[in-house]
Structures are given as C-alpha cells and as structure tokens.
Design an enzyme around this catalytic site. Structure first.
Site, PDB file in Angstrom:
ATOM      1  CB  SER A   1     -73.840 -29.829 -76.172  1.00 18.78           C
ATOM      2  OG  SER A   1     -73.303 -28.664 -76.741  1.00 18.78           O
TER       3      SER A   1
ATOM      4  CG  HIS B   1     -76.865 -27.427 -79.382  1.00 17.43           C
ATOM      5  ND1 HIS B   1     -76.964 -26.364 -78.527  1.00 17.43           N
ATOM      6  CD2 HIS B   1     -75.812 -28.166 -78.966  1.00 17.43           C
ATOM      7  CE1 HIS B   1     -76.007 -26.448 -77.616  1.00 17.43           C
ATOM      8  NE2 HIS B   1     -75.283 -27.523 -77.863  1.00 17.43           N
TER       9      HIS B   1
ATOM     10  CG  ASP C   1     -79.111 -23.976 -79.752  1.00 16.76           C
ATOM     11  OD1 ASP C   1     -78.066 -23.772 -80.411  1.00 16.76           O
ATOM     12  OD2 ASP C   1     -79.339 -25.035 -79.136  1.00 16.76           O
TER      13      ASP C   1
END
Ligand SMILES: *[C@@H]1O[C@H](CO)[C@@H](O)[C@H](O)[C@H]1NC(C)=O
Ligand SMILES: *[C@@H]1O[C@H](CO)[C@@H](O)[C@H](O)[C@H]1NC(C)=O
Ligand SMILES: *[C@@H]1O[C@H](CO)[C@@H](O)[C@H](O)[C@H]1NC(C)=O
Ligand SMILES: *[C@@H]1O[C@H](CO)[C@@H](O)[C@H](O)[C@H]1NC(C)=O
Ligand SMILES: *[C@@H]1O[C@H](CO)[C@@H](O)[C@H](O)[C@H]1NC(C)=O
Length: 356
Positions: A107, A335, A332
């Site tokens: 990702s 990311h 998160d």
C-alpha cells in the site's frame, strides 16, 4: 528612498529565489545528492488540492476526513546542493508517450501511484482518463497521450502459494514477475508485510529451497526475498529497454522516543517535521538490508534507489493518524496523506527520469 528600493528588490529576490519556481541551481542535478537536504515551507504548495484530484481514496484524503491543520501540505524538500526540477504533468506525459509505468508493491506503492496520478491529472484536467481495477491490478490510462500508469498489489514480490500444509511464503520463487515484463518503467517496493504477525500475517510457513520453516527472523527473510527479486532483475531485465526503481523503505512513526518525545506518542497531533539534516532515531534496519542487496547487483542493471527513507523519517507530521479511515480504532502512522509526502517521492522520480 534609493536604499529602500534596493531593499525591496533584495527582498523580492530573496522571496522568489527560494521558491519552487526556480529551476535547478546551475543545473547541477548530475552531481547533486537529491536525498540530502531539509524541509522548508513553500507557500506555492501543495501541488494539487483534494478537489483537483477526485479519485483520492478515503484512507489518504486527510483534508476531507477532517484533519484541521494544514501546514503539513506546505513543506517542500530542499536538497542541499540543488533544487528539484518543477513538475510539469503535460511534459511528463509527452516524454513518456507510448510507455507504461508499473508500480509493484504494497500500500505504500498505492500511496505513490495515487500521488502520481493526481499530479498528472491536475496538470491535464481536460484530458480523458480511464481507471480500471481488475483483481490486484489498477490501470490509469491517459489515452490522448498513450501513457499507462499501473499498480500491481504485491506485498512480498516473491510468491505466496496455497499448499496442503497451508499458505507458504516461498522465498526463492517469483512466478508473479511474469506480469512485470514488457513495461518501460518498473517501480518496486516491499517491506511492511514482512513484519506482520498473528491475524495480519498472510502465510503459515516460509519455504526456502527444500526447507520449510514455521517462522524466521523477518529481516533475514526480507533479505532472502529481495535477493530472489534481484536475481530476477539480473536474468530478465534489459536496462536499455526498462528503467528500474526501488522505493526505499517508508518509515512508520509509532514511537515518539525515535524523535525525542515520550515513547507513548504516536504520530497523532504532529504538525511539523523533524528539522535538521538527520533523524534522531537513526537509520532504518530494513533500509540497510535493501541497500545491501542493491549494492550486490551488477552496476549495468542501473537499479535506481529512490532513497526516501531519511527524508520521510523527518515527516512525522505527514501521516493520516486519526484522519485516515479508522479514527482512533485504526490509527494510521504508516501511510501518508495526499496531497503530501508521496508527491515529493514523485518529484524525485521525475528528477531521475529527466536527468537520465
Ligand atoms: C540514502 O540516504 C541516506 C541519507 O542521506 C544516506 O545516509 C545513504 O547513504 C543513502 N543511501 C544510498 C544507497 O545512497
Ligand atoms: C474524450 O473522450 C470523448 C469520448 O470518448 C471524446 O469525444 C473526446 O474527443 C475526448 N477528448 C479528448 C481531449 O481526447
Ligand atoms: C488460499 O487459501 C486461503 C485460505 O487459507 C483463501 O482465502 C485463498 O483464497 C486461497 N488462495 C488461492 C489462490 O487459492
Ligand atoms: C530438493 O529436493 C529434491 C528432491 O529430493 C532434490 O532433487 C533437490 O536437489 C533438492 N534441492 C536442494 C536445493 O537441496
Ligand atoms: C545497451 O546499449 C548499449 C549502447 O547501445 C550497448 O553497448 C549494450 O550492449 C546494450 N546492452 C544490452 C544488455 O543490450
């Protein structure tokens, strides 16, 4: 009065001379280390806004998810010895007419791929585009430029196979590479999934040669997997036809102690980068493994390391934290918000493509 005018002129030169607008200092890109430098505020940033990129996925769209602070989109990477060339999406597409770019990875590849499609689309908003997702492959096409920007989700690069004993991560098998052939630019990444354990671990055994293991030191497994990838490159890539990049390891910010704050602090609430030329937490162990494997490859293969680890380590402010998809339940700090840091990774990619 005369002095005042001179002062104003000097001020003008100062403000505009530091801007994103200026081209590389003395065009010294060739002997400049693009990855050594520092973050500076630039009011011309970000390179696009959320409304100029309608296809940002929710996980990365921090502004739409309500992130209140905005300074983090204003930072420009300033290499020590030169300026990064400005990004011109139309020029980028013209130079790559007829070509296909394939990102292969996890990702973090998705993060960089999305950023690149946003940067391009913002510069050619009237061009038609198509975005097709089939299985693990996403293909973004600009038909009028005959350019494809693709993403193949592939966490390990080497294969995971279902067998009677369970799911087996095969460190020396790379059948998935078949679909990488025929593309003009390949940009790889892999690291984060090598760490997963428990429910998030998508394999039951690791196999190398005729040996099957229940588990293994993850850095050792990573190195073995990367060596299989490197061998595939050595055996299959014609550097006159295909350009190869590897996205350096993208750092998490889960432990405040790494940047001089209490250990319990995640990236939540971080509004500014770590300033200075170095990251107090030191080099990333996985990045050292990656660099070792790349050093072992023949120079003629020209694998270009997008050496983004240190400059990204400084960006503790760049993660979605609670403004990704999960709020506090799924913080998160891995990311990156878009617009945001991956735009700089693509400026570096662009610089490497222009320079060679
Ligand atoms: C990557 O960048 C870091 C920080 O500037 C540097 O220490 C390291 O040597 C670089 N690695 C390579 C392979 O150039
Ligand atoms: C975009 O696609 C439409 C429909 O396929 C076509 O009529 C139009 O000419 C295209 N525009 C450009 C700029 O290529
Ligand atoms: C492999 O097995 C898992 C369950 O153990 C299943 O979810 C997955 O779909 C299988 N994959 C393939 C390619 O058969
Ligand atoms: C693995 O086992 C097969 C069959 O027993 C043998 O032919 C092969 O040489 C072995 N490979 C390695 C790397 O030991
Ligand atoms: C790539 O091109 C150069 C110059 O044309 C040539 O010398 C070299 O042999 C080529 N390499 C391969 C692998 O074909």
């Amino acid at each position: 009065m005369g002095i005042l005018i001179v002062l104003f002129i000097l001020l003008f030169i100062h403000i505009h001379g530091n801007g994103h607008h200026k081209e590389a200092k003395g065009n010294a890109l060739s002997n400049c280390d693009l990855f050594q430098g520092n973050w500076v505020v630039d009011d011309s940033y970000p390179l696009y806004t959320t409304s100029q990129c309608p296809f940002i996925i929710k996980e990365f769209d921090c502004q739409k998810n309500g992130r209140p602070d905005k300074l983090y989109v204003k930072y420009r990477w300033q290499p020590k010895g030169c300026n990064l060339p400005r990004f011109n999406g139309e020029d980028f597409l013209r130079r790559l007419t007829g070509k296909s770019i394939l990102f292969v990875g996890d990702s973090l590849s998705l993060n960089q791929w999305q950023s690149l499609t946003c940067m391009l689309y913002k510069d050619v908003p009237h061009a038609n585009y198509t975005l097709v997702r089939t299985g693990d492959l996403s293909t973004f096409t600009f038909p009028s430029y005959d350019v494809k920007v693709m993403l193949s989700r592939n966490a390990f690069l080497v294969d995971t196979v279902n067998e009677s004993i369970g799911r087996v991560l095969k460190l020396d098998s790379i059948e998935g590479a078949k679909m990488w052939k025929g593309n003009d630019i390949l940009i790889f990444d892999s690291w984060h999934w090598w760490l997963h354990t428990g429910r998030k671990q998508p394999w039951d055994f690791i196999q190398e040669g005729n040996h099957t293991y229940k588990d293994m030191n993850r850095l050792v497994a990573y190195e073995k997997g990367l060596k299989t990838w490197a061998k595939w490159v050595e055996d299959n890539v014609d550097p006159n036809k295909t350009r190869i990049f590897f996205q350096g390891v993208s750092p998490d910010h889960l432990d405040g102690a790494k940047w001089g704050q209490p250990s319990a602090r995640f990236c939540e609430g971080q509004k500014v980068p770590v300033f200075g030329l170095n990251y107090p937490g030191g080099p990333h162990p996985a990045e050292l493994v990656l660099e070792k494997v790349l050093r072992g490859m023949s120079k003629s293969k020209h694998v270009y390391l997008l050496n983004i680890t240190t400059l990204s380590q400084m960006r503790k402010d760049g993660h979605p934290s609670v403004y990704g998809h999960g709020g506090h339940r799924d913080m998160d700090c891995s990311h990156w918000c878009l617009p945001g840091l991956p735009d700089t990774w693509n400026l570096l990619l662009n610089a490497a493509l222009i320079h060679n």
